[in-house]
Motif scaffolding. Structure first.
Motif, PDB file in Angstrom:
ATOM      1  N   LYS A 210      -8.460  -3.226   8.231  1.00 38.58           N
ATOM      2  CA  LYS A 210      -8.495  -1.946   8.950  1.00 38.58           C
ATOM      3  C   LYS A 210      -7.569  -0.943   8.267  1.00 38.58           C
ATOM      4  O   LYS A 210      -7.868   0.236   8.179  1.00 38.58           O
ATOM      5  CB  LYS A 210      -8.030  -2.134  10.394  1.00 38.58           C
ATOM      6  N   ARG A 211      -6.416  -1.464   7.836  1.00 36.15           N
ATOM      7  CA  ARG A 211      -5.438  -0.586   7.191  1.00 36.15           C
ATOM      8  C   ARG A 211      -4.726  -1.317   6.061  1.00 36.15           C
ATOM      9  O   ARG A 211      -4.518  -2.530   6.149  1.00 36.15           O
ATOM     10  CB  ARG A 211      -4.348  -0.154   8.182  1.00 36.15           C
ATOM     11  N   ILE A 212      -4.340  -0.555   5.052  1.00 31.83           N
ATOM     12  CA  ILE A 212      -3.396  -1.067   4.061  1.00 31.83           C
ATOM     13  C   ILE A 212      -2.071  -0.366   4.350  1.00 31.83           C
ATOM     14  O   ILE A 212      -1.982   0.864   4.298  1.00 31.83           O
ATOM     15  CB  ILE A 212      -3.864  -0.809   2.616  1.00 31.83           C
ATOM     16  N   VAL A 213      -1.084  -1.150   4.737  1.00 31.92           N
ATOM     17  CA  VAL A 213       0.218  -0.600   5.106  1.00 31.92           C
ATOM     18  C   VAL A 213       1.111  -0.643   3.870  1.00 31.92           C
ATOM     19  O   VAL A 213       1.225  -1.688   3.219  1.00 31.92           O
ATOM     20  CB  VAL A 213       0.848  -1.420   6.255  1.00 31.92           C
ATOM     21  N   ILE A 214       1.705   0.489   3.539  1.00 34.02           N
ATOM     22  CA  ILE A 214       2.503   0.588   2.316  1.00 34.02           C
ATOM     23  C   ILE A 214       3.995   0.686   2.654  1.00 34.02           C
ATOM     24  O   ILE A 214       4.404   1.512   3.474  1.00 34.02           O
ATOM     25  CB  ILE A 214       2.116   1.846   1.500  1.00 34.02           C
ATOM     26  N   GLY A 215       4.781  -0.152   2.018  1.00 34.70           N
ATOM     27  CA  GLY A 215       6.227  -0.106   2.197  1.00 34.70           C
ATOM     28  C   GLY A 215       6.945  -0.202   0.863  1.00 34.70           C
ATOM     29  O   GLY A 215       6.328  -0.069  -0.194  1.00 34.70           O
ATOM     30  N   GLY A 216       8.249  -0.440   0.917  1.00 34.58           N
ATOM     31  CA  GLY A 216       9.049  -0.571  -0.302  1.00 34.58           C
ATOM     32  C   GLY A 216       9.667   0.752  -0.709  1.00 34.58           C
ATOM     33  O   GLY A 216       9.178   1.821  -0.352  1.00 34.58           O
ATOM     34  N   GLY A 217      10.743   0.660  -1.455  1.00 34.37           N
ATOM     35  CA  GLY A 217      11.489   1.856  -1.858  1.00 34.37           C
ATOM     36  C   GLY A 217      10.639   2.851  -2.639  1.00 34.37           C
ATOM     37  O   GLY A 217      10.786   4.066  -2.470  1.00 34.37           O
ATOM     38  N   ILE A 218       9.747   2.367  -3.490  1.00 35.61           N
ATOM     39  CA  ILE A 218       8.853   3.259  -4.233  1.00 35.61           C
ATOM     40  C   ILE A 218       7.712   3.723  -3.314  1.00 35.61           C
ATOM     41  O   ILE A 218       7.399   4.912  -3.234  1.00 35.61           O
ATOM     42  CB  ILE A 218       8.253   2.543  -5.471  1.00 35.61           C
ATOM     43  N   GLY A 219       7.115   2.767  -2.628  1.00 32.74           N
ATOM     44  CA  GLY A 219       5.959   3.075  -1.770  1.00 32.74           C
ATOM     45  C   GLY A 219       6.261   4.117  -0.713  1.00 32.74           C
ATOM     46  O   GLY A 219       5.402   4.934  -0.362  1.00 32.74           O
TER      47      GLY A 219
END
Ligand code: BMX
Length: 279
Positions: free
Chosen positions: A224-233
């Motif tokens: 349903k979703r691609i969740v983006i995290g991380g210092g760059i993301g």
């Protein structure tokens, strides 16, 4: 009861007291890259002394492969972990509580699925950080072990390099040095926002590679979703730069990207919840 939740990354380690999706207390320590896992755990134990008696179990999210209680590096450039280190067993000895360990991005995928931007639906999580981590939650279950290590994909465009070696924070810094502007990722983003061409080019190239990855993920799992995290993301402008690459796609093929809503806490919240379920 609360969980001592620990997120060991390639650059820094976050230790926290977590109950449900609540972070009661937290502290960040640098991951001293040369020191090795015994020393990393000892540094965490020193911080966690302040929380003695306040947690019932330990939940660990760590960069690297965790399979059947053994921890190894897949990409030693992200963090050089000795092969098959018995992470939960050592943590359990050290803290005197039961301990459960899972890959960092898999933990974050679970945290976001349960308590964050994943909305309890099929979720793929990507952290764009020192490396690129991935986690998949399908039909209410996290895929563990090797599954979801998207940073290790190898495509024809980057030859023998793992994808993360041509996208991540480490790659950006190396590119900046090659362009004659030595800088770490936060400064590169700052320069790009100020309009420096060399910095804009680095951010754009990284983002377009992540966009291709997201298109492939859409074909594999149709989350349903691609969740983006991380210092760059999560750096300002990055998610938009990735999303812009989907402009011409038919809607049913376009990934739906959202920012991690638990931010840097996704891993510790997910690891704490998985540890509480693991009995
Ligand atoms: C690497 C790999 C993954 C990890 C990802 C993000 C190692 C040591 N790590 O692909 O397990 O999820 O990096 O890690 O092989 P981070 O430290 O950048 O958050």
């Amino acid at each position: 009861g609360a969980t001592l939740a620990i997120d060991i990354g390639g650059t820094k380690t976050l230790a926290a007291l977590v109950r449900g999706a609540q972070v009661l207390a937290e502290t960040t320590i640098a991951t001293s890259r040369e020191a090795g896992p015994d020393a990393w755990l000892a540094a965490i134990a020193k911080q966690a002394r302040h929380w003695a008696g306040r947690y019932e179990r330990v939940g660990i999210a760590a960069t690297g492969l965790i399979d059947e209680g053994r921890w190894s590096a897949l990409n030693p450039a992200t963090l050089a972990i000795p092969d098959h280190y018995p992470l939960p067993a050592r943590a359990s000895e050290l803290f005197g509580k039961s301990a459960f360990a899972v890959n960092d991005a898999q933990a974050a995928a679970w945290g976001e699925h349960r308590f964050g931007a994943g909305n309890n639906e099929d979720t793929v999580f990507l952290t764009i950080s020192t490396g690129i981590g991935g986690g998949v939650v399908v039909n209410g279950r996290p895929l563990l072990g090797l599954a979801g290590h998207f940073g290790l994909l190898r495509g024809p465009t980057h030859g023998q390099s793992p994808l993360e070696d041509v996208v991540s924070g480490r790659w950006m810094a190396a590119e900046a040095a090659r362009a004659g502007h030595p800088a770490e990722a936060p400064e590169i983003f700052q320069k790009a926002r100020e309009g420096a061409g060399w910095a804009e080019a680095i951010v754009a190239q990284s983002a377009s590679r992540v966009a291709l990855l997201c298109r492939d993920i859409q074909m594999m799992f149709a989350p349903k979703r691609i969740v983006i995290g991380g210092g760059i993301g999560l750096a300002s402008g990055y998610l938009q730069a990735v999303g812009a690459q989907f402009a011409g796609l038919p809607p049913h093929l376009a990934p739906r990207l959202v920012a991690a809503s638990l931010g840097p806490h996704a891993g510790i919240i997910g690891a704490a919840d998985l540890a509480a379920r693991h009995r």
